[in-house]
Motif scaffolding. Structure first.
Motif, PDB file in Angstrom:
ATOM      1  N   LEU A 114       0.826  -1.206   0.000  1.00 23.63           N
ATOM      2  CA  LEU A 114       0.000   0.000   0.000  1.00 23.63           C
ATOM      3  C   LEU A 114       0.864   1.262   0.000  1.00 23.63           C
ATOM      4  CD1 LEU A 114      -2.965   0.975   0.113  1.00 23.63           C
ATOM      5  CD2 LEU A 114      -2.660   1.211   2.581  1.00 23.63           C
ATOM      6  N   LEU A 115       1.889   1.284   0.837  1.00 19.51           N
ATOM      7  CA  LEU A 115       2.717   2.482   0.944  1.00 19.51           C
ATOM      8  C   LEU A 115       3.539   2.731  -0.315  1.00 19.51           C
ATOM      9  CD1 LEU A 115       3.919   2.240   4.648  1.00 19.51           C
ATOM     10  CD2 LEU A 115       2.159   3.736   3.694  1.00 19.51           C
ATOM     11  N   THR A 116       3.749   1.704  -1.128  1.00 15.71           N
ATOM     12  CA  THR A 116       4.451   1.882  -2.401  1.00 15.71           C
ATOM     13  C   THR A 116       3.481   2.057  -3.554  1.00 15.71           C
ATOM     14  OG1 THR A 116       4.636  -0.532  -2.608  1.00 15.71           O
ATOM     15  CG2 THR A 116       6.535   0.657  -1.707  1.00 15.71           C
ATOM     16  N   GLY A 117       2.201   2.250  -3.231  1.00 11.92           N
ATOM     17  CA  GLY A 117       1.224   2.590  -4.255  1.00 11.92           C
ATOM     18  C   GLY A 117       0.630   1.415  -5.006  1.00 11.92           C
ATOM     19  N   GLN A 118       0.821   0.179  -4.540  1.00 13.76           N
ATOM     20  CA  GLN A 118       0.257  -0.994  -5.206  1.00 13.76           C
ATOM     21  C   GLN A 118      -1.106  -1.304  -4.587  1.00 13.76           C
ATOM     22  OE1 GLN A 118       3.188  -4.267  -6.006  1.00 13.76           O
ATOM     23  NE2 GLN A 118       4.451  -3.021  -4.640  1.00 13.76           N
ATOM     24  N   VAL A 119      -2.142  -1.091  -5.366  1.00  8.86           N
ATOM     25  CA  VAL A 119      -3.487  -1.345  -4.850  1.00  8.86           C
ATOM     26  C   VAL A 119      -4.220  -2.302  -5.780  1.00  8.86           C
ATOM     27  CG1 VAL A 119      -3.742   0.812  -3.586  1.00  8.86           C
ATOM     28  CG2 VAL A 119      -4.343   0.737  -6.001  1.00  8.86           C
TER      29      VAL A 119
END
Length: 988
Positions: A114-119
């Motif tokens: 989540l914090l690396t933008g993978q959703v």
């Protein structure tokens, strides 16, 4: 356009499995990225690159390319590159430029992704939560491992499977009478042990003629794919041990027992369970053992679990029966003479148990002293004597007396006899079987058959001549006269096909017409003939002479062709009325929807006769079974019929004595087929031995076994647990959602059937679904699945469902999501985080920890201020109001709220941890209640019955201690996060 600089670390949004990427070069048009861990290079458009910048913050753990790790305290940025500052595991200050981050760093965990933008998509997140919920619920079911197989819910089968599969390293003899389902019992035990993790590898050894039947049963009923091993496959694996070719290996006993080299290879492998069918064929005496027995004895010494199957445990005598028990527990059954002495007392115990049903007396004048003495004679401990006193107290409370009777009965069954290592149910004990009705039609011999039989009767040399000319065996040639006719091709009168001169064909056409015009007009008719040539010729005769289409089921057909023939016969509306089978039609297929059986000829062996009837005479048969037998007057087949009827009552009910009687009188039977007077002597001798063996079988030992083979209260509870899972309405909805996400097309066919077919976007490796193929038809209904062999039954235990759940729970699919919330009562721009924690408790699979503590979800819903909203807003209620968001926008929102997210994640851990102590305590209570009571029972039982092995007690104690330690060490780990941002109702 993003600002790219060589040396920066980015990840691919669409291919996260590539690992951490490094920017090699960039310009206004493109950016080149090297993914070192996977040795892949990608070139993307600089304007639309699906990449996310990887940055870490204070408190994060990172790994250097050299393998050492550091905890980040701070970072510096110079020329677009980040240098991380922190401490290593020794507390030493260190620096780590981002270019030296380990390429293999993965972002599978929810927080990192989540914090690396993978959703992921919201429906993936929801499926993950629902999967965790359903897995937690079904893993705790007492029906786990028994609910999924495609079987009828038969009490005695389920009791045995439940009882045996609960044991540590079960070693038992399954000895139910023919038709009561020993193969199903063994399959259920194997299925549950595999599903619970108590077994991973199994060796299944069966007679060569039954390999196909076992292969089909395990696949169709239990969805277990086995490796069928033979010499050809073994040679193809030169240099390797062929028994390592599969987790479940099925092999022919005939092949293995004849090959010492293959036996040694089997012994060199590790097996958790070994199943041996038709175990009565293993010969042993105190002086010697045959090759088969010696092979099984060596294998069983190193295999912890052993199931021996036989319908005739004492067929070869008491010594043969002892030989089977000796394989199960050589320490317990070490002396044949001691075993004989022990068995003499079983009748007393059986009589005492029967006496319990008569106590207390129903009338004041009843004299129950004799019953009291029967029971007291076999009760020798204070607890049991106290129960007997309660039962016989004339002023006792009825409820207390009933409880005392039940407890005393259970103690007697537990503590005496071989019931703990041997399970034997009889039809008399099980009940529910239909009546059998024999209908004999006597026909005139056709001239071609009569001519040869007369010549044989006049001249014995003519029989030898016929055997040489035809290549047939004696007495088969005399029984199967159409075989002889076909073989005598040099006879000038044998010019017409046999079915044109044989009156049985027209008789069968008249029988079919008669059934069509009766009230039983929709009845199916199964016809069995001895060999495939007769079956094929008969089908042709029915078509040519009567216009009747009859599918043929014989050994020359492929599995698919057999399925089609069986399905055409089973179809109630459009199916054919008659199915013609060769002898193989009486092996491995059940046709209990049919109640008319035509034996076009008679098999020579009683076991084959019972196998034929057993295809219809099974639990679930609702009608009287009509057995139609056409025989030729004054023929060998008529004499054979007399022997079956008068000598061993073969058509009345199964008795399991056929093989013994055939071994005793088979030679005299063959010699008397043309001698009616001699046949009378054979029938008399057969009947005498038959009556004698029946009387012995019904003595105390077998009575005690029958009483012990099914505890009805336990069986009822198991069936109720299975029925609860069968009625679970959540499965269809869950499967529909999962199939849509995994790329499987589902289509309703009507009648409760659905068809599952791979789409072009299906994820690889789903059981039963291969891209480019048609898929399969299935149903959620147990009864519909049982009616058709070609229909799979979907359940929580189906391999497809288990695979889907496993992939979701073991992988990262759906462990992150971002959604927009539109709600009139909530201002726009608010932030919420929905976090799903789950219990983490590493333990060996064989402990089957999930029955007490399966992965358990702890949901925490926090708003931006840190307020806990979990109890106020349900998961499903919240999901109904959420809307999807584009990934590019999602990454920007995450970037904007990253600091807030870190704080909420840290706070959520504290909130979730509050739930852990109650989860652990509840699991320990469940475990203790289960194992402590079972251990106490077995310890008490071991003092009276040596069939309880000390190894079993020690294993149970160790299991309890290991489970206690594992549960106590349970932790929570973050499983999934969903970021929720509120927007105005008019937002688009």
């Amino acid at each position: 356009m993003s600002d790219y600089s060589p040396g920066q670390r980015w990840i691919s949004d669409g291919e996260a499995e590539l690992g951490l990427g490094t920017i090699l070069s960039c310009d206004k048009r493109s950016v080149t990225v090297l993914f070192g861990a996977s040795q892949e290079t990608r070139i993307y458009s600089a304007q639309r690159a699906p990449l996310t910048r990887v940055t870490f913050n204070s408190g994060d753990q990172v790994q250097a390319a050299e393998g050492w790790q550091m905890r980040i305290d701070d970072s510096n940025i110079s020329d677009g590159l980040i240098t991380y500052l922190g401490t290593d595991k020794h507390g030493q200050h260190c620096e780590l430029p981002e270019a030296r981050l380990a390429d293999s760093m993965r972002f599978d965990q929810a927080r990192d992704r989540l914090l690396t933008g993978q959703v992921d998509r919201n429906d993936w997140f929801e499926l993950r939560f629902h999967t965790l919920h359903h897995y937690h619920r079904t893993e705790q079911s007492t029906a786990l491992g028994l609910a999924g197989p495609k079987i009828d819910l038969i009490p005695h089968q389920l009791y045995i499977a439940d009882e045996v599969s609960r044991r540590h390293a079960p070693r038992v003899l399954l000895a139910d009478e023919v038709g009561l389902g020993k193969t199903i019992e063994a399959g259920l035990i194997l299925h549950r042990l595999l599903l619970s993790g108590r077994a991973e590898r199994a060796l299944i050894l069966v007679p060569d003629s039954l390999t196909h039947q076992w292969l089909v049963e395990l696949l169709r009923r239990f969805a277990l794919e086995v490796t069928l091993l033979d010499e050809q496959q073994s040679l193809a694996r030169a240099g390797d041990n062929p028994f390592d070719s599969g987790q479940l290996v099925l092999a022919s006993q005939d092949w293995l027992f004849a090959n010492p080299h293959r036996q040694q290879q089997a012994e060199d492998c590790h097996w958790d369970l070994m199943i041996v069918d038709e175990a009565h064929h293993l010969e042993w005496s105190e002086d010697q053992a045959d090759a088969g027995y010696a092979c099984i004895e060596r294998l069983s010494a190193s295999v912890s679990g052993l199931l021996l199957l036989t319908a005739t445990p004492e067929q070869m005598g008491q010594q043969s029966h002892f030989a089977r028990l000796r394989l199960l527990d050589p320490d317990r059954y070490h002396s044949f003479s001691a075993f004989q002495e022990e068995e003499r007392h079983y009748g007393e115990v059986a009589a005492a148990i029967d006496a319990l049903t008569r106590l207390p007396g129903t009338d004041a004048d009843d004299d129950t002293s004799a019953d009291h003495d029967l029971i007291a004679a076999v009760v020798d401990d204070q607890d049991s004597l106290a129960l007997l006193a309660v039962l016989t107290n004339p002023e006792g409370d009825k409820a207390q007396q009933d409880s005392a009777r039940t407890q005393l009965r259970e103690q007697l069954l537990d503590r005496h006899g071989t019931g703990r290592v041997m399970f034997r149910n009889s039809r008399r004990h099980v009940g529910g079987f239909p009546e059998r009705r024999l209908n004999v039609s006597t026909l005139e011999l056709p001239s071609a058959y009569r001519r040869e039989l007369r010549r044989v009767a006049r001249d014995e040399d003519h029989l030898d001549d016929l055997l040489i000319r035809t290549g047939l065996d004696h007495p088969d040639m005399l029984i199967y006269l159409d075989d002889m006719y076909r073989a005598l091709t040099d006879e000038p009168l044998n010019t017409e096909p046999w079915w044109q001169i044989d009156p049985r064909v027209n008789w069968l056409l008249e029988k079919l017409s008669e059934l069509n015009s009766s009230q039983d007009s929709h009845s199916k008719v199964l016809v069995i003939a001895h060999n495939p040539e007769t079956a094929l010729g008969l089908a042709e005769g029915l078509r040519v002479l009567g216009g009747v289409h009859a599918p043929v089921f014989h050994e020359g057909l492929s599995l698919i062709e057999r399925d089609r023939a069986a399905a055409a016969f089973a179809d109630e509306e459009d199916g054919c009325q008659v199915l013609v089978c060769s002898e193989i039609g009486s092996e491995g297929r059940n046709f209990q929807f049919c109640h008319h059986l035509v034996m076009f000829d008679l098999p020579l062996h009683p076991d084959q006769l019972e196998q034929r009837i057993g295809r219809l005479d099974r639990i679930g048969q609702r009608h009287t079974i009509d057995i139609h037998v056409p025989v030729f007057e004054d023929s060998p087949s008529e004499q054979l019929l007399r022997w079956y009827q008068q000598g061993l009552d073969a058509f009345g009910a199964p008795h399991g004595l056929g093989n013994e009687l055939f071994d005793a009188f088979g030679d005299e039977l063959a010699e008397s087929l043309l001698d009616p007077e001699g046949m009378n002597d054979v029938i008399d001798a057969t009947r005498t031995l038959f009556d004698s063996r029946l009387a012995q079988r019904d003595a105390g030992h077998n009575r005690l076994l029958e009483l012990n083979a099914c505890r009805h209260d336990r069986a009822k509870a198991t069936i109720e647990a299975i029925s609860e899972l069968d009625a679970d309405n959540a499965l269809p909805g869950y499967l529909e959602q999962a199939m849509d996400i995994f790329g499987v097309d589902t289509r309703e066919l009507g009648g409760g059937l659905i068809h599952l077919k791979p789409s072009g976007q299906m994820l690889d490796g789903l059981p039963g679904l291969v891209k480019g193929e048609d898929g399969f038809t299935a149903t959620f209904s147990r009864s519909r699945a049982l009616a058709r062999d070609d229909i799979q039954r979907l359940s929580w235990e189906h391999p497809l469902v288990r695979e889907v759940m496993g992939r979701i729970l073991d992988g990262s699919m759906g462990n992150t999501a971002l959604a927009l919330l539109k709600h009139p009562a909530i201002p726009s721009g608010r932030l919420m985080a929905e976090l799903i924690y789950r219990t983490y408790c590493p333990a060996p699979k064989q402990l089957h920890l999930n029955r007490f503590l399966p992965p358990t979800a702890v949901r925490v819903l926090l708003d931006a201020s840190g307020a806990n909203l979990t109890s106020n807003v349900s998961f499903n209620g919240l999901s109904k109001h959420l809307h999807k968001v584009k990934k590019s926008q999602a990454r920007e929102l995450i970037k904007h709220h990253r600091d807030s997210l870190r704080q909420l994640i840290a706070q959520s851990e504290t909130e979730a941890e509050r739930e852990l102590p109650s989860i652990v305590e509840a699991a320990q209570v469940r475990m203790r209640a289960n194992l402590d009571s079972e251990l106490s029972r077995l310890e008490a039982l071991a003092r009276k019955n040596p069939a309880v092995r000390e190894a079993e007690l020690n294993a149970l104690r160790s299991e309890r201690d290991a489970l206690d330690n594992a549960i106590e060490a349970t932790q929570l780990r973050l499983d999934a996060i969903r970021l929720i941002v509120t927007v105005d109702e008019n937002y688009k």
